[in-house]
Scaffold this active site. Sequence first.
Site, PDB file in Angstrom:
ATOM      1  N   GLN A 204       0.856  -1.183   0.000  1.00 45.90           N
ATOM      2  CA  GLN A 204       0.000   0.000   0.000  1.00 45.90           C
ATOM      3  C   GLN A 204       0.898   1.241   0.000  1.00 45.90           C
ATOM      4  OE1 GLN A 204      -3.722  -0.715   0.051  1.00 45.90           O
ATOM      5  NE2 GLN A 204      -2.492  -2.411  -0.741  1.00 45.90           N
ATOM      6  N   ALA A 245     -11.803   2.106   4.378  1.00 41.53           N
ATOM      7  CA  ALA A 245     -10.829   1.283   3.663  1.00 41.53           C
ATOM      8  C   ALA A 245      -9.985   2.130   2.706  1.00 41.53           C
ATOM      9  CB  ALA A 245     -11.548   0.170   2.914  1.00 41.53           C
ATOM     10  N   HIS A 246      -9.028   1.452   2.053  1.00 37.66           N
ATOM     11  CA  HIS A 246      -8.079   2.190   1.214  1.00 37.66           C
ATOM     12  C   HIS A 246      -8.754   2.835   0.002  1.00 37.66           C
ATOM     13  CE1 HIS A 246      -6.979  -1.817  -1.078  1.00 37.66           C
ATOM     14  NE2 HIS A 246      -8.253  -1.543  -1.116  1.00 37.66           N
ATOM     15  N   ASN A 247      -8.217   4.007  -0.350  1.00 40.33           N
ATOM     16  CA  ASN A 247      -8.645   4.769  -1.532  1.00 40.33           C
ATOM     17  C   ASN A 247     -10.046   5.364  -1.419  1.00 40.33           C
ATOM     18  OD1 ASN A 247      -6.940   2.172  -2.887  1.00 40.33           O
ATOM     19  ND2 ASN A 247      -6.221   4.225  -3.350  1.00 40.33           N
TER      20      ASN A 247
END
Length: 355
Positions: A204, A245-247
Amino acid sequence: MTLRLADMTELLADKVQAELLGNSELLIERLSTLEAAGPNDLAFLSHPKYLGQLAQSAAGCVIVAPSAREAALKRGPCIVVDDPYYYFALVTQLWKRQHFPGAAPAIHASACIDPAAIISPHVSIGAFACIAAGAVIGEGARIAEHCVIGANAIVGANSRLSARVTVADDCRIGERCIIHPGAVIGADGFGFAPHDGQWVKIEQLGAVRIGNDVEIGANTCIDRGALQDTVIEDGVKLDNLVQIAHNVRVGRHSAMAGCAGVAGSATIGAHCTVGGGAIVLGHLRLADGVHVSAASIVTRSLLKPGHYTGLFPIDDNAAWEKNAATLKQLHALRERLKQTEKSLLQLQGSLEEKP
């Protein structure tokens, strides 16, 4: 400690124009609800449905809207403002500043601060906090006990991090943010590639960018982006145990209640609300002004503002099981209904053909 009514309204006059009626010398000892308030307490009435409680309240003073002015005056002192709830919020902030002033800026001897970190003036850093190389702590920021600020991370001016908050490498916190105990900003997002029956980690490489005036609840997690940053815009409020969560991108002044979850790469618009325990699936988009009810599961993008609900209503268990069983057969029942409609139309047609 007490606060005189006249002093209170004067201290808030630059933010809200309020009309103080009755005994302006009354000393307020406590902020309270209408039901629990005593003769030296300040309460508020924000909704007309609670007007019946006003006459019964023993509060020394009540904050009310203009529509409740006469009813409030019959029972004693009152503060009349257009938005009582907003005014009460300002009063709580004033009360905290007056009665619970923060400690003078200081850096505890046990704090571990890398020589390459940049520490601005008037900063407080608590016991056993760790500040890594290249980190920047803005003026007036407060970093409580056992916090970890990673390499090249930034904490903006006058932000407050409670105990055990982690801000990972390269992540940025804006100004005047409040982050409650145990929150983790910038842990790895959940990214793995399946290969030969195994999961291969996708590093990440993004970070987290948090705007100004954001509040993040206890044990909330905001994951760093896979390639681009996860973004929380200005004024966002996240309750405890929220998972971002990511993004993900959360638009300005949106709010999420406890245990809400937003899956990867979803976009939440500005001025949205997500109720407690609700879930937004990945890669979806919520337009500005979307409000999702508690415990709902959002399975498609919501491109028009409005209030949305997606959950099965609670009932006694026996009735719930029957309804759930019927729901499982809904498609078959729909087909039967279509066939019935078709048969009725055919019958109607044959009857019309007869002389």
